[in-house]
Design a protein around this motif. Structure first.
Motif, PDB file in Angstrom:
ATOM      1  N   LEU A 132       0.827  -1.201   0.000  1.00 26.36           N
ATOM      2  CA  LEU A 132       0.000   0.000   0.000  1.00 26.36           C
ATOM      3  C   LEU A 132       0.862   1.252   0.000  1.00 26.36           C
ATOM      4  O   LEU A 132       0.616   2.204  -0.747  1.00 26.36           O
ATOM      5  N   SER A 133       1.920   1.253   0.821  1.00 22.34           N
ATOM      6  CA  SER A 133       2.824   2.392   0.880  1.00 22.34           C
ATOM      7  C   SER A 133       3.504   2.632  -0.462  1.00 22.34           C
ATOM      8  O   SER A 133       3.655   3.769  -0.917  1.00 22.34           O
ATOM      9  N   SER A 134       3.899   1.517  -1.116  1.00 19.35           N
ATOM     10  CA  SER A 134       4.550   1.638  -2.430  1.00 19.35           C
ATOM     11  C   SER A 134       3.590   2.225  -3.463  1.00 19.35           C
ATOM     12  O   SER A 134       3.971   3.096  -4.249  1.00 19.35           O
ATOM     13  N   ASN A 135       2.352   1.750  -3.449  1.00 14.68           N
ATOM     14  CA  ASN A 135       1.361   2.276  -4.396  1.00 14.68           C
ATOM     15  C   ASN A 135       1.079   3.753  -4.150  1.00 14.68           C
ATOM     16  O   ASN A 135       0.971   4.552  -5.092  1.00 14.68           O
ATOM     17  N   LEU A 136       0.967   4.109  -2.874  1.00 20.81           N
ATOM     18  CA  LEU A 136       0.734   5.521  -2.549  1.00 20.81           C
ATOM     19  C   LEU A 136       1.922   6.383  -2.953  1.00 20.81           C
ATOM     20  O   LEU A 136       1.759   7.526  -3.375  1.00 20.81           O
ATOM     21  N   GLY A 137       3.136   5.823  -2.808  1.00 15.28           N
ATOM     22  CA  GLY A 137       4.317   6.554  -3.249  1.00 15.28           C
ATOM     23  C   GLY A 137       4.297   6.819  -4.740  1.00 15.28           C
ATOM     24  O   GLY A 137       4.669   7.905  -5.199  1.00 15.28           O
ATOM     25  N   GLY A 138       3.861   5.807  -5.516  1.00 14.97           N
ATOM     26  CA  GLY A 138       3.750   6.008  -6.960  1.00 14.97           C
ATOM     27  C   GLY A 138       2.728   7.072  -7.318  1.00 14.97           C
ATOM     28  O   GLY A 138       2.965   7.923  -8.189  1.00 14.97           O
ATOM     29  N   ILE A 139       1.590   7.028  -6.635  1.00 17.68           N
ATOM     30  CA  ILE A 139       0.560   8.049  -6.876  1.00 17.68           C
ATOM     31  C   ILE A 139       1.091   9.435  -6.528  1.00 17.68           C
ATOM     32  O   ILE A 139       0.858  10.412  -7.244  1.00 17.68           O
ATOM     33  N   SER A 140       1.840   9.505  -5.417  1.00 21.29           N
ATOM     34  CA  SER A 140       2.408  10.787  -5.003  1.00 21.29           C
ATOM     35  C   SER A 140       3.368  11.336  -6.047  1.00 21.29           C
ATOM     36  O   SER A 140       3.374  12.544  -6.332  1.00 21.29           O
ATOM     37  N   ASN A 141       4.179  10.457  -6.646  1.00 23.42           N
ATOM     38  CA  ASN A 141       5.109  10.908  -7.682  1.00 23.42           C
ATOM     39  C   ASN A 141       4.369  11.450  -8.904  1.00 23.42           C
ATOM     40  O   ASN A 141       4.757  12.467  -9.484  1.00 23.42           O
ATOM     41  N   VAL A 142       3.296  10.773  -9.281  1.00 24.29           N
ATOM     42  CA  VAL A 142       2.506  11.240 -10.424  1.00 24.29           C
ATOM     43  C   VAL A 142       1.889  12.609 -10.134  1.00 24.29           C
ATOM     44  O   VAL A 142       1.919  13.521 -10.968  1.00 24.29           O
ATOM     45  N   LEU A 143       1.349  12.753  -8.935  1.00 28.60           N
ATOM     46  CA  LEU A 143       0.732  14.030  -8.553  1.00 28.60           C
ATOM     47  C   LEU A 143       1.762  15.148  -8.503  1.00 28.60           C
ATOM     48  O   LEU A 143       1.465  16.295  -8.841  1.00 28.60           O
ATOM     49  N   GLU A 144       2.980  14.800  -8.097  1.00 26.19           N
ATOM     50  CA  GLU A 144       4.039  15.808  -8.040  1.00 26.19           C
ATOM     51  C   GLU A 144       4.390  16.317  -9.430  1.00 26.19           C
ATOM     52  O   GLU A 144       4.603  17.517  -9.649  1.00 26.19           O
TER      53      GLU A 144
END
Length: 546
Positions: free
Chosen positions: A152-164
């Protein structure tokens, strides 16, 4: 109010209770020889069963399931969680209508599951993705879920990178979409941080095997109060004030100030509303709501590791994660010092008698005078340097900082009535150096520094005030020497005259020990002789045209 109550209710339930609240229930009261069958929207307070509709609860004497008597008062019922969420707008009524279609068919179990998922969605929409794990398993079973949390943390990290990346494409623009994007990015980052911390807690078994330093929470709080009282005794005054007694500020523990430093900035309504929702969903609701009213610092000592993790990592800005981690591991101090280092660190080190370490922290964090800081931070920096014996460095620090403040004020135009104007900064810092030097017997070194006319005004005032207050000290004599060293004999003569009057008043109003009296008269005679000799020498040189 409905919104807050619904979230408080959700936060108070464990897994079994949550599943029961999500389950569709029909009224079991008998009406005309058959079951009522109406949709149950309330729970009987006496036993907790959702067994009667509102109308039937008024005519029935006991619960149809457990036969516990129903009290005849207005508090016999409370709303079910799912219904509360609909009334509060956390679950849309259109969504509920779709579930009711399922209820009317044969797929009753599907309707129950969909309602449970709707409650989980309430948590997810409020940035509490990882909190679902709190309800899904106990601490013993959560070890099996650590892989899921890390994923879950890894997926959220990926989403965060996209949003950035998306955020960077909006540079130079201002729109409602950009604000929504930034808010989503912040929420995702916070959820990822909480998932990471929960994974750490699971790996370390929530520190259950770590022996507690205190027997219970009450004893810990008692020790914290004692430490806070000790901090008050050793705390330094904020600003020196010679027109009145300098007041010693109320002491505070470092962790309290650090907690205050990571709180949400004021003036951000949407962010604060979301923070209130987060607080409502946590188990320790009382502490969380209190933290919203009075600040995070009032929640220390934390009731448990879980309470500490939730309050630290579900509140405040996500970019404060390093500061939050530092609160849980203060031994990382050398590694985390930087421009955002809390000023309380140097202050506490100074109060604990380790000014050398405080000076290292100031230098590691870049607080060396290259940038303008607050006046209280500047006072701490001056104190640290004087306590380390670096009098010349303290002198240069105040001059450099005051010059920057003066330059900044000049760019703004005519000075306004502000406590942070250049003159106030100059008076405060110079007076602080003087008082510390008097306290540490460093006045003889201080008067040798190259003070300019602006600084000298406050230097002379401070030394003279101190000498008049207690003529038995050598402060006044050194002030006379200050003027004599600069060949300013007239001013030295005037200061000597003032000191003689002050000494006479002091002797007439106080009973002085013979030893102190002898020392005062000897010093006064020496000072007067030195002034007269200097004046005569000046006159002699003037007569010869030298």
């Amino acid at each position: 109010l409905l919104f807050q109550k619904a979230l408080e209710h959700l936060a108070s339930l464990d897994l079994i209770e949550l599943c029961s609240e999500a389950k569709v229930e029909r009224c079991r009261a008998t009406r005309d020889l058959r079951s009522c069958g109406r949709y149950v929207q309330h729970v009987l307070v006496s036993c907790g069963h959702a067994s009667l509709c509102k109308e039937c609860s008024q005519r029935c004497d006991s619960c149809p399931i457990c036969r516990i008597p129903i009290p005849k008062n207005d508090s016999r019922l409370r709303p079910r969680l799912y219904c509360e969420c609909i009334e509060a707008g956390l679950i849309s009524k259109r969504c509920d209508e779709r579930f009711q279609e399922k209820e009317e068919g044969d797929d009753q179990l599907t309707a129950d599951v969909l309602r449970l998922y709707a409650l989980f969605d309430v948590a997810m929409e409020n940035n509490l993705v990882s909190l679902i794990c709190h309800y899904d398993s106990g601490e013993e079973d959560m070890g099996e879920k650590i892989g899921l949390l890390l994923k879950l943390s890894s997926n959220l990290g990926g989403i965060s990178n996209v949003l950035e990346v998306l955020d960077s494409s909006f540079q130079g623009s201002s729109s409602a979409q950009l604000n929504d994007l930034q808010f989503l990015h912040e929420s995702v980052s916070k959820a990822k941080q909480h998932a990471d911390i929960m994974a750490w807690c699971i790996r370390n078994e929530f520190l259950e095997n770590v022996r507690a330093r205190y027997g219970n929470l009450a004893s810990w709080r008692s020790v914290a109060r004692e430490r806070k009282a000790a901090a008050t005794k050793r705390s330094w005054p904020d600003v020196v004030n010679h027109s009145a007694e300098s007041s010693v500020k109320a002491g505070s523990l470092f962790i309290e100030d650090a907690l205050s430093n990571i709180e949400i900035p004021q003036g951000h309504p949407q962010h604060m509303e979301e923070e209130l929702r987060l607080a409502s969903l946590q188990k320790d609701r009382d502490s969380l709501f209190r933290s919203k009213l009075e600040g995070l610092a009032v929640c220390y000592p934390f009731e448990s590791l879980r309470a500490a993790v939730d309050m630290l990592f579900l509140t405040g800005s996500s970019d404060m994660v390093v500061a939050k981690e530092a609160i849980e591991a203060c031994n990382l101090l050398p590694e985390i010092c930087g421009p955002s280092t809390h000023p309380k660190i140097a202050q506490v080190l100074l109060e604990r008698g380790v000014p050398e370490t405080a000076l290292m922290v100031l230098r590691w964090s870049g607080h060396d005078g290259s940038e303008i800081v607050s006046l209280s931070e500047a006072v701490t920096a001056v104190r640290v340097r004087v306590e380390c014996g670096l009098l010349t460095e303290a002198f240069m620090y105040q001059r450099m900082l005051c010059a920057k403040v003066r330059e900044k004020n000049s760019k703004r135009g005519p000075p306004k009535d502000s406590p942070n104007q250049w003159g106030d900064w100059l008076e405060t810092l110079v007076t602080e150096i003087c008082c510390l030097c008097i306290k540490r017997n460093l006045v003889d070194r201080m008067i040798e520094l190259p003070w300019n006319s602006d600084e000298e005004k406050y230097l002379s005032k401070c030394l003279l005030d101190c000498a008049i207050h207690d003529p038995s000290t050598t402060t006044g004599n050194l002030l006379v020497v200050y003027y004599l060293q600069r060949y300013r004999y007239t001013e030295a003569y005037e200061i000597d005259a003032k000191l003689q009057n002050a000494e006479q008043d002091f002797l007439s109003m106080n009973s002085i020990d013979e030893r102190v009296l002898s020392r005062m008269r000897s010093a006064s005679h020496w000072r007067a002789t030195l002034v007269v000799s200097s004046v005569k020498a000046c006159v002699k040189f003037s007569d010869h045209g030298i």
